[in-house]
Design a protein around this motif. Structure first.
Motif, mmCIF file in Angstrom:
data_model
loop_
_atom_site.group_PDB
_atom_site.id
_atom_site.type_symbol
_atom_site.label_atom_id
_atom_site.label_comp_id
_atom_site.label_asym_id
_atom_site.label_seq_id
_atom_site.Cartn_x
_atom_site.Cartn_y
_atom_site.Cartn_z
ATOM 1 N N PHE A 22 0.827 -1.203 0.000
ATOM 2 C CA PHE A 22 0.000 0.000 0.000
ATOM 3 C C PHE A 22 0.865 1.259 0.000
ATOM 4 N N LEU A 23 1.859 1.309 0.866
ATOM 5 C CA LEU A 23 2.723 2.494 0.936
ATOM 6 C C LEU A 23 3.513 2.684 -0.356
ATOM 7 N N TYR A 93 12.972 8.743 15.140
ATOM 8 C CA TYR A 93 11.890 7.901 14.636
ATOM 9 C C TYR A 93 11.542 8.289 13.196
ATOM 10 N N PHE A 94 11.474 9.584 12.919
ATOM 11 C CA PHE A 94 11.228 10.041 11.551
ATOM 12 C C PHE A 94 12.303 9.491 10.612
ATOM 13 N N GLU A 95 13.548 9.560 11.058
ATOM 14 C CA GLU A 95 14.664 9.097 10.239
ATOM 15 C C GLU A 95 14.572 7.591 9.979
ATOM 16 N N ALA A 96 14.271 6.831 11.029
ATOM 17 C CA ALA A 96 14.195 5.375 10.894
ATOM 18 C C ALA A 96 13.019 4.932 10.025
ATOM 19 N N ASN A 97 12.005 5.778 9.926
ATOM 20 C CA ASN A 97 10.804 5.449 9.153
ATOM 21 C C ASN A 97 10.594 6.469 8.041
ATOM 22 N N PHE A 98 11.695 6.889 7.458
ATOM 23 C CA PHE A 98 11.686 7.948 6.454
ATOM 24 C C PHE A 98 10.703 7.689 5.322
ATOM 25 N N SER A 99 10.708 6.490 4.761
ATOM 26 C CA SER A 99 9.865 6.237 3.582
ATOM 27 C C SER A 99 8.385 6.426 3.909
ATOM 28 N N PHE A 100 7.957 5.999 5.094
ATOM 29 C CA PHE A 100 6.560 6.190 5.482
ATOM 30 C C PHE A 100 6.230 7.680 5.579
ATOM 31 N N LEU A 105 3.685 12.646 3.756
ATOM 32 C CA LEU A 105 3.753 14.108 3.683
ATOM 33 C C LEU A 105 3.821 14.630 2.250
ATOM 34 N N SER A 106 4.293 13.828 1.325
ATOM 35 C CA SER A 106 4.432 14.309 -0.052
ATOM 36 C C SER A 106 3.181 14.055 -0.887
ATOM 37 N N ASN A 107 2.274 13.244 -0.407
ATOM 38 C CA ASN A 107 1.059 12.923 -1.149
ATOM 39 C C ASN A 107 -0.070 13.838 -0.688
ATOM 40 N N GLN A 108 -0.587 14.651 -1.592
ATOM 41 C CA GLN A 108 -1.642 15.615 -1.251
ATOM 42 C C GLN A 108 -2.910 14.941 -0.731
ATOM 43 N N TRP A 157 9.377 19.958 6.492
ATOM 44 C CA TRP A 157 10.450 20.498 5.646
ATOM 45 C C TRP A 157 11.652 19.562 5.675
ATOM 46 N N TRP A 158 12.035 19.125 6.862
ATOM 47 C CA TRP A 158 13.209 18.264 7.040
ATOM 48 C C TRP A 158 13.033 16.944 6.283
ATOM 49 N N ILE A 159 11.856 16.347 6.387
ATOM 50 C CA ILE A 159 11.596 15.068 5.733
ATOM 51 C C ILE A 159 11.506 15.234 4.215
ATOM 52 N N LEU A 160 10.744 16.226 3.758
ATOM 53 C CA LEU A 160 10.553 16.411 2.316
ATOM 54 C C LEU A 160 11.831 16.847 1.602
ATOM 55 N N ASN A 161 12.763 17.418 2.348
ATOM 56 C CA ASN A 161 14.068 17.774 1.780
ATOM 57 C C ASN A 161 15.102 16.688 2.029
ATOM 58 N N ARG A 162 14.610 15.508 2.342
ATOM 59 C CA ARG A 162 15.433 14.309 2.507
ATOM 60 C C ARG A 162 16.492 14.452 3.592
ATOM 61 N N MET A 163 16.064 15.031 4.721
ATOM 62 C CA MET A 163 16.858 15.128 5.947
ATOM 63 C C MET A 163 18.237 15.748 5.716
#
Length: 183
Positions: A22-23, A93-100, A105-108, A157-163
Motif C-alpha cells: 500500500f505504501l 523515529y522520523f529518520e528510521a521510518n523515512f519512507s513512510f 507528507l508528499s502525497n496531497q 520540511w526536514w523530511i521532504l528535503n530528505r533530511m
C-alpha cells in the motif's frame, strides 16, 4: 492476569506485506487511483485476505497512520528534562521510518496524516507545557497548537528535503529555537 493472545506470525507477515504494498503504491500514484486489487496484487495476497484485515483502502490508510503515530509517541514517551531531549527520539523515529513519513507528507491526498500528526503533537505539547509559569497568562490550547504547528512544519520540511541535517542536529536546533523564542 491473563496474557494477551499472541498474534499468529502469518497474520503479521500478511499485514506487513499489505502495508508495504500500500505504501509503495501511495508513493507511486494518487490514493484515489489505487484499488484493492492493486494492493492485493502488489502484496501477493488474495483480495479476500485483504478484506479480512481491513474494511477498505481508507481503513488501511487509517491503520498505517495510527500504528506509526502510536509507535512515534511511544518512542518519545519517556519524561525529558528539556525540549531538546524530547525532540531527539522523535527525529530519530522520523529518520528510521523515512519512507513512510516522506510518502505521507508528499502525497496531497493523505493530508489527513498531517492533521493527525499535528493533533498528536499538540496533545503531547499541551500536557508538557501545562504548568509552565512563563505561559500562565496564555491560552494553553493556542500555545500547544502554535508549538505543534511550528514543529510539524519544520519536521515536514526536514523530511521532504530528505533530511539535510542529521536527526540529532535537527532535534538540537529545533529544541534551541523553542527554548530561545518560545519557552
Amino acid at each position: 492476569m491473563e496474557k494477551p493472545a499472541k498474534v499468529d506470525r502469518r497474520i503479521l507477515r500478511t499485514r506487513d506485506a499489505i502495508t508495504k504494498a500500500f505504501l509503495a503504491l501511495v508513493s507511486e500514484k494518487d490514493l484515489d487511483h489505487i484499488t484493492i486489487n492493486d494492493i492485493a496484487d502488489r502484496a501477493n495476497v488474495n483480495r479476500g485476505t485483504l478484506y479480512l484485515h481491513y474494511a477498505d483502502k481508507y481503513d488501511l490508510l487509517d491503520q498505517c497512520i495510527k500504528d506509526h503515530l502510536d509507535k512515534m509517541l511511544a518512542a518519545c514517551a519517556a519524561e525529558a528534562i528539556n525540549p531538546i531531549d524530547d525532540l531527539k527520539p522523535m527525529f530519530s523515529y522520523f529518520e528510521a521510518n523515512f519512507s513512510f513519513f516522506y510518502t505521507m507528507l508528499s502525497n496531497q491526498k493523505t493530508s489527513v496524516f498531517r492533521e493527525r500528526l499535528l493533533q498528536s503533537i499538540a496533545a503531547g505539547t499541551k500536557a508538557k507545557i501545562g504548568a509552565q509559569a512563563s505561559l500562565q497568562n496564555m491560552d494553553l490550547e493556542l500555545v500547544a497548537r502554535f508549538l505543534a504547528s511550528a514543529f510539524v512544519g519544520t519536521a515536514e520540511w526536514w523530511i521532504l528535503n530528505r533530511m539535510p541535517l542529521s536527526a540529532e542536529l535537527a532535534a538540537k536546533q529545533v529544541g534551541e529555537l523553542f527554548e530561545k523564542y518560545v519557552l
